[in-house]
Design a protein around this motif. Structure first.
Motif, PDB file in Angstrom:
ATOM      1  N   GLU A   1       2.309   1.644  -3.559  1.00  0.00           N
ATOM      2  CA  GLU A   1       1.296   2.057  -4.441  1.00  0.00           C
ATOM      3  C   GLU A   1       0.990   3.645  -4.490  1.00  0.00           C
ATOM      4  O   GLU A   1       0.849   4.450  -5.521  1.00  0.00           O
ATOM      5  CB  GLU A   1       0.058   1.315  -4.276  1.00  0.00           C
ATOM      6  CG  GLU A   1      -1.069   1.487  -5.006  1.00  0.00           C
ATOM      7  CD  GLU A   1      -2.436   0.684  -4.672  1.00  0.00           C
ATOM      8  OE1 GLU A   1      -3.630   1.332  -4.767  1.00  0.00           O
ATOM      9  OE2 GLU A   1      -2.319  -0.520  -4.396  1.00  0.00           O
TER      10      GLU A   1
ATOM     11  N   VAL B   1      -3.434   6.047   3.986  1.00  0.00           N
ATOM     12  CA  VAL B   1      -3.270   5.692   2.683  1.00  0.00           C
ATOM     13  C   VAL B   1      -4.638   5.265   2.072  1.00  0.00           C
ATOM     14  O   VAL B   1      -5.370   4.438   2.896  1.00  0.00           O
ATOM     15  CB  VAL B   1      -2.317   4.670   2.427  1.00  0.00           C
ATOM     16  CG1 VAL B   1      -2.377   4.009   0.997  1.00  0.00           C
ATOM     17  CG2 VAL B   1      -0.930   5.190   2.788  1.00  0.00           C
TER      18      VAL B   1
ATOM     19  N   GLY C   1      -7.936   1.175   2.289  1.00  0.00           N
ATOM     20  CA  GLY C   1      -6.728   1.853   2.640  1.00  0.00           C
ATOM     21  C   GLY C   1      -6.038   1.380   4.162  1.00  0.00           C
ATOM     22  O   GLY C   1      -6.549   0.244   4.715  1.00  0.00           O
TER      23      GLY C   1
ATOM     24  N   PHE D   1      -6.275  -1.503   8.881  1.00  0.00           N
ATOM     25  CA  PHE D   1      -7.022  -1.616   7.585  1.00  0.00           C
ATOM     26  C   PHE D   1      -8.008  -0.726   7.650  1.00  0.00           C
ATOM     27  O   PHE D   1      -8.986  -0.784   8.515  1.00  0.00           O
ATOM     28  CB  PHE D   1      -7.190  -2.986   6.853  1.00  0.00           C
ATOM     29  CG  PHE D   1      -5.891  -3.681   6.660  1.00  0.00           C
ATOM     30  CD1 PHE D   1      -4.869  -2.980   5.412  1.00  0.00           C
ATOM     31  CD2 PHE D   1      -5.568  -4.721   6.996  1.00  0.00           C
ATOM     32  CE1 PHE D   1      -3.636  -3.781   5.243  1.00  0.00           C
ATOM     33  CE2 PHE D   1      -4.615  -5.774   6.527  1.00  0.00           C
ATOM     34  CZ  PHE D   1      -3.491  -5.133   5.902  1.00  0.00           C
TER      35      PHE D   1
ATOM     36  N   LYS E   1      -6.698   3.866  -1.333  1.00  0.00           N
ATOM     37  CA  LYS E   1      -6.383   3.170  -2.772  1.00  0.00           C
ATOM     38  C   LYS E   1      -6.976   4.107  -3.683  1.00  0.00           C
ATOM     39  O   LYS E   1      -8.049   4.795  -3.593  1.00  0.00           O
ATOM     40  CB  LYS E   1      -6.865   1.867  -2.822  1.00  0.00           C
ATOM     41  CG  LYS E   1      -6.266   0.609  -2.182  1.00  0.00           C
ATOM     42  CD  LYS E   1      -6.865  -0.601  -2.472  1.00  0.00           C
ATOM     43  CE  LYS E   1      -5.953  -1.812  -1.773  1.00  0.00           C
ATOM     44  NZ  LYS E   1      -6.484  -2.937  -2.202  1.00  0.00           N
TER      45      LYS E   1
ATOM     46  N   THR F   1     -10.729  -3.931   1.486  1.00  0.00           N
ATOM     47  CA  THR F   1      -9.889  -3.019   2.119  1.00  0.00           C
ATOM     48  C   THR F   1      -9.578  -1.880   1.007  1.00  0.00           C
ATOM     49  O   THR F   1      -9.297  -2.058  -0.124  1.00  0.00           O
ATOM     50  CB  THR F   1      -8.592  -3.793   2.214  1.00  0.00           C
ATOM     51  OG1 THR F   1      -8.403  -4.853   3.187  1.00  0.00           O
ATOM     52  CG2 THR F   1      -7.251  -2.799   2.703  1.00  0.00           C
TER      53      THR F   1
ATOM     54  N   LEU G   1       0.669  -1.350  -0.050  1.00  0.00           N
ATOM     55  CA  LEU G   1       0.105  -0.134  -0.095  1.00  0.00           C
ATOM     56  C   LEU G   1       0.845   1.310  -0.059  1.00  0.00           C
ATOM     57  O   LEU G   1       0.298   2.263  -0.739  1.00  0.00           O
ATOM     58  CB  LEU G   1      -1.081   0.032   1.167  1.00  0.00           C
ATOM     59  CG  LEU G   1      -2.191  -0.927   1.199  1.00  0.00           C
ATOM     60  CD1 LEU G   1      -2.911  -1.134   2.261  1.00  0.00           C
ATOM     61  CD2 LEU G   1      -2.880  -0.346   0.127  1.00  0.00           C
TER      62      LEU G   1
END
Length: 167
Positions: A22, A96, A70, A60, A98, A68, A19
Motif C-alpha cells: 500500500e 508506514v 501503521g 503495529f 496508512k 491499526t 502495508l
C-alpha cells in the motif's frame, strides 16, 4: 493523538506485506521511485520481514480504539545500515502510516514515542535511514530534528543515514 505499539506475530506477516505494498503504491503515485520492490517483494525482503517479526522488532501502531494505522520496525542494533556502533541507540525502519486524513501528523507522534522509549532505555541516539530518491521523506526527517550523518549504498537503494541525539 493517543497511540500504542502492538507486537506483530508471524501469523500477521501478510498484513505487514500488504502495508508495504500500500505504501509503495502511494509513493509511486507521487512519481517517486522508492520501495517499489514491495509491490512484488523479492524473497530476500520477505525473509527480512520474517526475521524482524521473529526477533520481535515489528510493531503495529494502533489508535486507542485498537484500529491499526501503521507499523514500524525498531531495532537495538542495525549492522546492515550502520555497522557496529558504540553508542546505545534505537534504529527505526519501515515506518508506514496508512494514507488517511485522520492520520495527519501521526508520524511526529510516533517518532516522539520512540524517542521517549529510547531515553527511558538510556540510548544516546535514535537513528533511521531514508531512500535518497525520496527527497520529500528526507526533508520530513530533517524537519523532525534528524541530522544527516552518512550514506549507505545497498543493492536496491542508496540511503541517507539520519540520527537525532537524545537530550
Amino acid at each position: 493523538m493517543n497511540i500504542k505499539f502492538s507486537q506483530i506475530e508471524i501469523t500477521e506477516k501478510e498484513i505487514v506485506l500488504a502495508l508495504f505494498k500500500e505504501a509503495a503504491i502511494k509513493i509511486a503515485k507521487m512519481n517517486i521511485d522508492h520501495w517499489q520492490y514491495w509491490k512484488n517483494p523479492p524473497l530476500e525482503k520477505i525473509e527480512w520481514v520474517e526475521e524482524g517479526i521473529k526477533n520481535k522488532e515489528f510493531y503495529f501502531i494502533k489508535k486507542a480504539n485498537n484500529t491499526t494505522i501503521g507499523m514500524v520496525r525498531i531495532l537495538k542494533e542495525d549492522l546492515l545500515y550502520w555497522g557496529k556502533q558504540e553508542e546505545k541507540s534505537l534504529y527505526i525502519h519501515s515506518l508506514v502510516v496508512k494514507d488517511n486524513p485522520e492520520n495527519k501528523g501521526i508520524g511526529k507522534v510516533i517518532l516522539e514515542q520512540i524517542e521517549s522509549e529510547a531515553k527511558n532505555n538510556g540510548c544516546k541516539y535514535i537513528r533511521l535511514d531514508a531512500d535518497s530518491k525520496n527527497p520529500k521523506l528526507c526533508y520530513y526527517y530533517e524537519k523532525q530534528g534528524f541530522e544527516k550523518v552518512g550514506i549507505k549504498e545497498l543493492p536496491l537503494s542508496i540511503n541517507n543515514l539520519y540520527q537525532q541525539e537524545l537530550k
